[in-house]
Design an enzyme around this catalytic site. Sequence first.
Site, PDB file in Angstrom:
ATOM      1  N   CYS A   1     -14.520  33.299 -25.316  1.00  0.00           N
ATOM      2  CA  CYS A   1     -14.601  34.508 -24.498  1.00  0.00           C
ATOM      3  C   CYS A   1     -13.831  35.661 -25.151  1.00  0.00           C
ATOM      4  CB  CYS A   1     -14.135  34.217 -23.075  1.00  0.00           C
ATOM      5  SG  CYS A   1     -14.630  35.479 -21.872  1.00  0.00           S
TER       6      CYS A   1
ATOM      7  N   HIS B   1     -16.346  29.141 -21.509  1.00  0.00           N
ATOM      8  CA  HIS B   1     -15.065  28.437 -21.442  1.00  0.00           C
ATOM      9  C   HIS B   1     -15.289  26.931 -21.275  1.00  0.00           C
ATOM     10  CE1 HIS B   1     -12.494  32.059 -20.655  1.00  0.00           C
ATOM     11  NE2 HIS B   1     -13.605  32.522 -20.127  1.00  0.00           N
TER      12      HIS B   1
ATOM     13  N   GLU C   1     -13.138  24.731 -21.900  1.00  0.00           N
ATOM     14  CA  GLU C   1     -11.846  24.153 -21.516  1.00  0.00           C
ATOM     15  C   GLU C   1     -11.668  24.069 -20.002  1.00  0.00           C
ATOM     16  OE1 GLU C   1     -11.168  28.566 -21.531  1.00  0.00           O
ATOM     17  OE2 GLU C   1     -12.326  27.139 -22.737  1.00  0.00           O
TER      18      GLU C   1
END
Length: 202
Positions: free
Chosen positions: A81, A180, A182
């Site tokens: 991002c 994302h 994660e």
Amino acid sequence: MSTPVIGVLALQGDVREHLIALASADAIAREVRRPEELAEVDALVIPGGESTTMSKLALLFGLMEPMRERVRAGMPVYGTCAGMIMLADKILDGRDDQETVGGIDMTVRRNAFGRQNESFESGIAFEGMEQPVHGVFIRAPWVEEVGAGVRVLAELPAADGPDSRIVAVRQGNLLATSFHPELTGDHRVHEYFVRMVEDAAH
């Protein structure tokens, strides 16, 4: 090589989630806030957050030029991002004074998918992975165009027409995603990056 040591740029953004994902991908993960900490890692993750703030803090903490030097020297870096924006050679809709680390021959549009309240999640076909990656898009950029040396790893069909938006790229030892991974518990993109780090050490 021994277990790779991967830093997470810890100036701003979702640092903790990347530390957890990297540890799950069998790397040693450390926070990086100072040039001397950057010098001790094999690779770096630049997390999501706010790209203009991250850029200002990197300059303030004396990290921008050391990061550029390490990228030029071949250090693997993964940007998510805002991290994708930080790795772009060109930015659209950025501040006039916004600086990037650069390294990927691409043009990235900031906040291309809309504002915070337009955030969304989507399954994404990612090159080399059998099952789609679950992507979370939060004020996400997309890649408008890439140079000849950039490999497109994932695209997302456009909501408003037949075109696709580029959301994951790789150039040499540099990896970037609009989304994302994660935040999802799916650590395959981090595992992909750890393999890149291991390959770069050989």
